[in-house]
Write an enzyme that holds these catalytic residues in place. Structure first.
Site, PDB file in Angstrom:
ATOM      1  N   ARG A 270       0.801  -1.228   0.000  1.00  0.00           N
ATOM      2  CA  ARG A 270       0.000   0.000   0.000  1.00  0.00           C
ATOM      3  C   ARG A 270       0.837   1.283   0.000  1.00  0.00           C
ATOM      4  O   ARG A 270       0.381   2.327   0.466  1.00  0.00           O
ATOM      5  CB  ARG A 270      -0.967   0.012   1.193  1.00  0.00           C
ATOM      6  CG  ARG A 270      -2.046  -1.059   1.151  1.00  0.00           C
ATOM      7  CD  ARG A 270      -3.018  -0.823   0.005  1.00  0.00           C
ATOM      8  NE  ARG A 270      -4.174  -1.693   0.094  1.00  0.00           N
ATOM      9  CZ  ARG A 270      -4.338  -2.825  -0.594  1.00  0.00           C
ATOM     10  NH1 ARG A 270      -3.390  -3.226  -1.429  1.00  0.00           N
ATOM     11  NH2 ARG A 270      -5.428  -3.553  -0.452  1.00  0.00           N
TER      12      ARG A 270
ATOM     13  N   SER B 294     -11.454   0.848   1.973  1.00  0.00           N
ATOM     14  CA  SER B 294     -10.950   0.295   3.231  1.00  0.00           C
ATOM     15  C   SER B 294     -10.339   1.401   4.086  1.00  0.00           C
ATOM     16  O   SER B 294      -9.517   2.184   3.614  1.00  0.00           O
ATOM     17  CB  SER B 294      -9.902  -0.781   2.957  1.00  0.00           C
ATOM     18  OG  SER B 294     -10.467  -1.882   2.277  1.00  0.00           O
TER      19      SER B 294
ATOM     20  N   GLU C 275      -5.351   3.178   6.079  1.00  0.00           N
ATOM     21  CA  GLU C 275      -5.172   3.063   4.630  1.00  0.00           C
ATOM     22  C   GLU C 275      -5.654   4.336   3.942  1.00  0.00           C
ATOM     23  O   GLU C 275      -5.115   4.747   2.925  1.00  0.00           O
ATOM     24  CB  GLU C 275      -5.923   1.847   4.084  1.00  0.00           C
ATOM     25  CG  GLU C 275      -5.680   1.622   2.608  1.00  0.00           C
ATOM     26  CD  GLU C 275      -6.049   0.226   2.143  1.00  0.00           C
ATOM     27  OE1 GLU C 275      -6.515   0.113   0.998  1.00  0.00           O
ATOM     28  OE2 GLU C 275      -5.866  -0.730   2.908  1.00  0.00           O
TER      29      GLU C 275
END
Length: 308
Positions: free
Chosen positions: A167, A216, A298
Site C-alpha cells: 500500500r 478500506s 489506509e
C-alpha cells in the site's frame, strides 16, 4: 496573494475540496490547479515558487481532507490525462483514467487487469498506493510510469525507482504521476468480462457501495508486499479485529463504521473530517485495547484541523 505562473488550464484560489472527495468533507486548498495538458503542467511546476507545496490529488476516493483545508497547490488531472491505449499485452493509461475503465478496456482487448475493476479511484492513485485486490497488486503488472517532477522535468520511473511496498511507494514529494504502463496476462475477453461481473456482484453484496465511503479504512494487520504473500489471502483482517472489539456500526457525529463491512467508514450524513478521523482513531485505540494490534490507516489524511 502570491503571483503564480500563467496557465492554460484552470487555477482557482481558495478552492473548497469537499466536493472532490468521495467522503464529501474537507476545507479549502490555497489553490487548485487543473492543467490543460502535460506541457501546461510542466510549465506551471517549472515556474511555481520553490517554497510552495504541491499536493497531487486523484479522484479523492481514498482521502480525508481535514476541515481547515490544505496550505498547498492541489493538482488534479482531468481529461487531458485519461487516455487508455492497449498494445499487445501492455496497457498505457493516463493517471486520471479510472481503474474500472482501464480494467474494462484491457479486458476487451484480451489483457487481464481484472483486479482493477473493483478498486475505486484512478490509475495515478493506484500506482502511488500499490493498490490491489484478489491477491494481485499494481506492482505485479507494473512496467513504468511517467512523472513530472517538482521542477517541471519529465521522468520515466521503473519499479525499482518506486520501491513498491504494501500500500505504498517511494514517489518524490511534489512529483505528479501522469501515466503508467502495465503488462497483464492474455485472456479470453468474454471470460474476463464474466469474471469482472462476478467481482462486482461480490463487492456489492459485501461492501457499502451505495454509501459515501473511501474504501478500506485500515490496512490489514499482516500486510505483505506483492513480492510476498498477498494480504488478501491472510486470515487476519482489519474488519475481523474491528468486529472482535465490538465496533461494527460505531459512530461519532455523522461518521460511522459500516454495518455492512466494518472496515468501511461512511459519511452517514453531515459528517465533518474531524468526525471521520476521530472515529478512526477511536477504533484504533479500542482495537489495540482488545487485541494488542495497532491498525494502520489506509485512507490518506491531509491538511489542517479547523481552527476553533
Amino acid at each position: 496573494m502570491t503571483d503564480l505562473p500563467a496557465v492554460r488550464g484552470r487555477l482557482t484560489p481558495n478552492r473548497d475540496l469537499s466536493d472532490l472527495t468521495w467522503l464529501r468533507v474537507g476545507g479549502p486548498a490555497d489553490y487548485l490547479f487543473q492543467p490543460a495538458d502535460l506541457e501546461d503542467l510542466q510549465e506551471f511546476l517549472r515556474n511555481l515558487p520553490a517554497d510552495m507545496d504541491v499536493f497531487p490529488m486523484g479522484v479523492g476516493s481514498n482521502l480525508i481532507v481535514r476541515d481547515g483545508g490544505l496550505r498547498s497547490v492541489v493538482i488534479r488531472l482531468g481529461r487531458g490525462f485519461n487516455g487508455i491505449e492497449v498494445d499487445g499485452d501492455t496497457v498505457t493509461a493516463g493517471a486520471a483514467a479510472l481503474d474500472a475503465h482501464v480494467a474494462r478496456k484491457s479486458a476487451e482487448a484480451g489483457v487481464d487487469l481484472t483486479f482493477l475493476r473493483t478498486i475505486p479511484g484512478s490509475i495515478g492513485g493506484a500506482v502511488r498506493m500499490n493498490a490491489g485486490c484478489y491477491g494481485s497488486y499494481v506492482a505485479d503488472v507494473f512496467m513504468s510510469a511517467q512523472v513530472v517532477l517538482r521542477d517541471g522535468s519529465l521522468a520515466t520511473l521503473s519499479a525499482e525507482d518506486l520501491q513498491f511496498k504494501y500500500r505504498q511507494t517511494e514517489l518524490a514529494p511534489g512529483a505528479v504521476l501522469v501515466s503508467a504502463t502495465l503488462r497483464g496476462p492474455k485472456g479470453d475477453p468474454d471470460a474476463l468480462a464474466a469474471r469482472m461481473e462476478d467481482q462486482l456482484r461480490k463487492r456489492d453484496e459485501t461492501q457499502p457501495t451505495k454509501e459515501r465511503s473511501a474504501g478500506s479504512t485500515f490496512r490489514n494487520p499482516a500486510g505483505f508486499s506483492s513480492t510476498g504473500k498477498a494480504d488478501d489471502v491472510m486470515d487476519l483482517k482489519a474488519w475481523k479485529v474491528i468486529d472482535n472489539a465490538g465496533l461494527r456500526g460505531a459512530t461519532l457525529g455523522g461518521a460511522q463504521m459500516s454495518e455492512k463491512h466494518s472496515n468501511f467508514m461512511i459519511n452517514a450524513g453531515g459528517a465533518t473530517a474531524a468526525d471521520l478521523e476521530g472515529l478512526g482513531e477511536n477504533v484504533r485505540k479500542k482495537v489495540y485495547a482488545d487485541s494488542g494490534i495497532w491498525l494502520e490507516w489506509e485512507i490518506m489524511r491531509v491538511g489542517d484541523p479547523k481552527r476553533s
